[in-house]
Design an enzyme around this catalytic site. Structure first.
Site, PDB file in Angstrom:
ATOM      1  N   ASP A  10     -30.291 -88.845 -10.482  1.00 15.10           N
ATOM      2  CA  ASP A  10     -31.385 -89.694  -9.702  1.00 15.10           C
ATOM      3  C   ASP A  10     -32.184 -88.521 -10.473  1.00 15.10           C
ATOM      4  O   ASP A  10     -31.972 -87.533 -11.039  1.00 15.10           O
ATOM      5  CB  ASP A  10     -31.168 -89.668  -7.906  1.00 15.10           C
ATOM      6  CG  ASP A  10     -31.197 -87.677  -7.733  1.00 15.10           C
ATOM      7  OD1 ASP A  10     -30.294 -86.627  -8.387  1.00 15.10           O
ATOM      8  OD2 ASP A  10     -32.120 -87.764  -6.906  1.00 15.10           O
ATOM      9  N   GLU A  76     -29.587 -85.618  -5.192  1.00 19.67           N
ATOM     10  CA  GLU A  76     -30.381 -83.977  -5.689  1.00 19.67           C
ATOM     11  C   GLU A  76     -31.688 -83.781  -5.710  1.00 19.67           C
ATOM     12  O   GLU A  76     -32.102 -82.505  -4.519  1.00 19.67           O
ATOM     13  CB  GLU A  76     -29.262 -83.508  -6.756  1.00 19.67           C
ATOM     14  CG  GLU A  76     -29.701 -82.274  -6.931  1.00 19.67           C
ATOM     15  CD  GLU A  76     -30.698 -81.557  -7.714  1.00 19.67           C
ATOM     16  OE1 GLU A  76     -30.902 -80.469  -7.751  1.00 19.67           O
ATOM     17  OE2 GLU A  76     -32.077 -82.179  -8.059  1.00 19.67           O
TER      18      GLU A  76
END
Length: 337
Positions: A10, A76
């Site tokens: 991400d 994250e």
């Protein structure tokens, strides 16, 4: 032996696409650089992991001297509740916990290979609020101003040196820190009373602050300490504080040893640099992995992370792959690190 590479796929938002020299998700190559959101943080490392793992698979063929795993997750850059934490919990339930883990965060500061992260500070955030009675500033005796109590608390918190000896806080110790960490810090990040008028005493006041702490502390101890400071101000000035906190991660360190040495040697072999061992910076998914196995972080330079025109040099990406390949070769060639 089981070696795990871990990373996140991400990314943070790119901002306005028109501000980019090259489209943020096109991975265009220009002047020796790959441009794109995540090129450094950290899809570049993920690509280097994958390429190094494929190369090792070709080299070892059917006779693999252990287990090499890749844990690639999302979440994250956000709340970090549905990514690495849950995957490693599942791995533990399946008896698939690695012996060591290397996270590919972009740890290099100026040149590839100058820094390895062997730990991270803990991060603990607070919102503290207190209520009073609204009134006219010309008649303060008819109001109950919460601001002086909040200011007294913030001054008390900001003036305290957090690091001390044993299981206590010592405001006389000015240096702080320990062998692997600098001093713990407290930063006041917001003070708000929601009051646009200069002649009105507000009814409510709140503040936010963040503590970055080393291994001299735990989140639990710091929460207790903040509550104690609030109670002390209440005893002096009255009122009642409402306290909310959020722990992003505990402080941890992977002590230098064979595994750290393998990564350092691989970096030196490729770059000629002996990387410094650091615990600086914010949090990463390593804070979840450290519960299960020794973990460290190494990856490319971080000069353009989260910026417009994030990019990584193609040769730096190839060099990162070669470093990861050398780590794999040494790790499995010498057995468990």
């Amino acid at each position: 032996p089981h070696l795990c590479f871990a990373g996140h796929v991400d990314v943070v938002p790119p901002g306005r696409s028109e501000d980019w020299t090259h489209p943020p998700f096109a991975a265009e190559i220009a002047d020796g650089y790959i441009y794109g959101r995540g090129a450094q943080d950290m899809k570049g490392s993920v690509a280097a992991f994958a390429a190094a793992a494929l190369g090792a698979a070709r080299d070892y063929g059917e006779v693999w001297p252990g287990t090499l795993s890749l844990v690639l997750t999302a979440d994250e850059e956000g709340p970090a509740v549905n990514g690495t934490a849950k995957v490693f919990q599942w791995m533990a339930e399946q008896s698939q916990i690695p012996d060591h883990c290397l996270v590919g965060e972009p740890t290099s500061a100026e040149k590839l290979g100058d820094t390895i992260k062997i730990g991270r500070r803990g991060s603990l955030s607070f919102t503290v609020s207190i209520s009073g009675v609204q009134g006219h500033s010309a008649y303060p005796e008819k109001a109950d101003n919460p601001i002086p109590r909040l200011v007294r608390l913030l001054d008390r918190l900001a003036a305290t040196r957090l690091d001390g000896g044993n299981d206590r806080f010592d405001i006389a110790r000015l240096d702080g820190g320990n062998e692997h960490f600098g001093a713990s810090t407290l930063a006041i990040t917001s003070v708000d009373v929601g009051n646009p008028a200069s002649n009105v005493i507000p009814a409510h006041a709140s503040a936010r602050f963040n503590i970055r702490f080393n291994t001299e502390h735990t989140g639990e101890k710091l929460v207790r300490w903040v509550h104690e400071q609030c109670r002390a101000v209440e005893a002096e000035a009255g009122g009642k504080f409402d306290i909310k906190h959020s722990l992003a991660g505990e402080a941890f360190v992977t002590e230098p040893g064979a595994f750290v040495g393998i990564v350092q040697d691989a970096v030196f072999q490729e770059t000629g640099l002996m990387p410094a061992l650091s615990t600086s910076g914010g949090t990463s998914d390593a804070r979840f992995i450290k519960t299960y196995c020794p973990v460290l972080e190494f990856g490319p330079t971080n000069a353009t992370i989260h910026q417009v025109d994030e990019r990584i040099a193609v040769e730096e990406l190839r060099a990162t792959q070669r470093i990861y390949s050398a780590v794999i070769d040494t790790y499995f060639g010498s057995g468990r690190a």
